[in-house]
Write an enzyme that holds these catalytic residues in place. Structure first.
Site, PDB file in Angstrom:
ATOM      1  N   GLY A  83     -74.579  29.012  59.955  1.00  0.00           N
ATOM      2  CA  GLY A  83     -73.929  28.085  60.865  1.00  0.00           C
ATOM      3  C   GLY A  83     -73.662  26.744  60.218  1.00  0.00           C
ATOM      4  O   GLY A  83     -72.623  26.117  60.454  1.00  0.00           O
ATOM      5  N   THR A  84     -74.604  26.292  59.410  1.00  0.00           N
ATOM      6  CA  THR A  84     -74.417  25.021  58.694  1.00  0.00           C
ATOM      7  C   THR A  84     -73.215  25.097  57.758  1.00  0.00           C
ATOM      8  O   THR A  84     -72.395  24.169  57.693  1.00  0.00           O
ATOM      9  CB  THR A  84     -75.682  24.670  57.901  1.00  0.00           C
ATOM     10  OG1 THR A  84     -76.743  24.388  58.812  1.00  0.00           O
ATOM     11  CG2 THR A  84     -75.464  23.458  57.004  1.00  0.00           C
ATOM     12  N   CYS A 115     -93.853  11.763  64.683  1.00  0.00           N
ATOM     13  CA  CYS A 115     -95.200  12.111  64.247  1.00  0.00           C
ATOM     14  C   CYS A 115     -95.244  13.469  63.566  1.00  0.00           C
ATOM     15  O   CYS A 115     -96.230  13.815  62.932  1.00  0.00           O
ATOM     16  CB  CYS A 115     -96.146  12.127  65.437  1.00  0.00           C
ATOM     17  SG  CYS A 115     -96.112  10.641  66.431  1.00  0.00           S
TER      18      CYS A 115
END
Length: 467
Positions: free
Chosen positions: A69-70, A320
């Site tokens: 997809g990228t 985080c």
């Protein structure tokens, strides 16, 4: 183990597994050859293209398969920009696009192009008016995802497509997250998708380019896939991808209703069960299987590890959990709390009992993480009122070198030490504090005054309003 991270990668659909195994025996030959094995491979490839095109809502000759997809996004953006270079070098993206789109935009900017980033509302959606206002005479291409990958908010693609069409600008839609649930509405020009998002195998993407859209493939020429996606076609993967897309579409109507009921249950119950939680994203205009919430005073990485120990696989947009220690660009653009962020995305067939068990486990897991971090006890949010006109000397909290959620925890611990109307200056070099301290103020009924530069970081100024 309950897998709740379908937005990252959906489990392989049984139909995809069957199609993959069958096509490994039948689709290994070169589909460009005229002998029997080549013809058989070509038949499989053509059938897969027709099935995928029907699901997307385009012609088979408008769709090509890519290696991911990228890769489809990169090829779509570079090809459309090159095809319209005479119109200009201006590119429009939304602030919450997938990183593949934003990375393409960065490359375009480095190569001398210009980029406009359209902001989003607090729900994560763009305003069609704001998007239309970003269009210029030199705009070559506009990009807008169909639905957000982190919070599930659906975008007004049809309205934006009409604005782009009126301006003569093609619109590329990243539909990776939504294709499992149905075709994209509106008159888009280019569209991309990724098979592993809908239960197909990894390593297969698709790119659709409507007839009439100016497009110029970049890089060395290749005769395969209409010259738009170079390299030998992964026919077994493509066949499995198309078969699984057709299969999940057949289940979509029933599953969307069922999964929306489950995610609605989580959306409503989590704030009741866990104090100091912000559920983010559009409550109604969203994908049926995905929701995101953020918990004050929680280290996102620790929370995800603890949930994993309890048997739940979830993901997060919290800084985080990021090696860059910067908050998710999506949460940042929305201006919502980023610490303790949890994304739940349910795969097809998720049992109701798994969701009930998650709601049972989550409160004590969050409480345990907060206790480890020394977070203050939850308190009711007080109404915001006018503070005292007096201006006592500000209290300073030095949280330099400390990462989320410690700066917010330290702020919460001392806010009652200053009189109503007094201020606290929180010194922090953590980028997440720029989001989380204002979000804490809104949730706790305090006033966020603003930020000031200070040695080694930034001072975030908070005025106490609530008693």
């Amino acid at each position: 183990m309950s897998y709740f991270d379908a937005a990252s990668s959906a489990p392989l659909h049984p139909v995809a597994r069957q199609a993959l195994q069958a096509s490994l025996d039948e689709g290994w030959a070169d589909p460009a050859r005229l002998y029997r094995e080549g013809r058989r491979a070509r038949l499989l490839l053509d059938a897969a293209r027709e099935a995928a095109a029907e699901a997307v809502g385009c012609r088979p000759d408008e769709l090509v398969f890519t290696s991911s997809g990228t890769r489809a996004v990169h090829l779509g953006i570079t090809g459309a920009l090159a095809g319209r270079h005479r119109a200009g070098r201006h590119l429009i993206v939304s602030a919450v696009e997938h990183s593949s789109v934003l990375h393409s935009a960065q490359t375009h900017r480095r190569e001398g192009g210009t980029v406009s980033e359209v902001p989003v509302l607090r729900t994560g959606a763009v305003s069609p008016t704001a998007y239309a206002d970003a269009l210029r005479p030199d705009t070559a291409l506009a990009c807008l995802q169909s639905a957000n990958h982190e919070v599930g908010t659906e975008q007004p693609v049809a309205a934006v497509a009409e604005a782009c069409r009126a301006a003569g600008v093609p619109l590329l839609v990243d539909a990776a997250q939504s294709l499992a649930w149905g075709p994209v509405e509106g008159r888009w020009s280019l569209l991309t998708g990724s098979a592993h998002k809908w239960g197909g195998p990894a390593g297969v993407g698709l790119l659709a380019v409507r007839k009439g859209v100016r497009y110029a493939s970049q890089g060395p020429a290749d005769e395969r896939e209409s010259g738009r996606s170079p390299g030998f076609e992964n026919i077994p993967g493509i066949v499995a991808a198309a078969a699984s897309l057709r299969a999940v579409r057949a289940e979509a109507a029933a599953e969307s209703v069922r999964l929306r009921e489950l995610t609605d249950r989580i959306r409503s119950r989590v704030p009741e069960l866990v104090p100091d939680v912000e559920v983010v994203g559009d409550p109604a205009g969203r994908l049926p299987h995905l929701l995101t919430f953020s918990c004050l005073y929680v280290d996102g990485e620790t929370l995800l590890h603890e949930l994993d120990r309890e048997g739940f696989s979830v993901s997060s947009g919290s800084s985080c959990t990021s090696s860059t220690l910067t908050p998710s660009h999506v949460l940042k653009a929305m201006g919502v709390l980023s610490e303790g962020n949890v994304r739940v995305s349910l795969p097809l067939g998720t049992p109701e009992e798994d969701v009930d068990r998650f709601l049972d486990v989550l409160p004590r897991t969050v409480a345990a993480v907060r206790e480890k971090l020394g977070a203050p006890a939850a308190a009711a949010v007080a109404p915001v009122g006018a503070g005292s006109p007096a201006a006592p000397a500000p209290l300073v909290v030095d949280a330099l070198g400390k990462r989320c959620p410690i700066p917010v925890i330290e702020l919460a611990k001392v806010i009652t030490d200053v009189p109503v109307g007094g201020t606290v200056r929180v010194l922090s070099d953590d980028e997440a504090a720029r989001l989380d301290i204002p979000a804490w103020c809104e949730m706790r009924g305090q006033e966020y005054v603003g930020e000031e530069p200070t040695e080694g970081g930034t001072a975030y100024v908070v005025r106490r309003l609530a008693p």
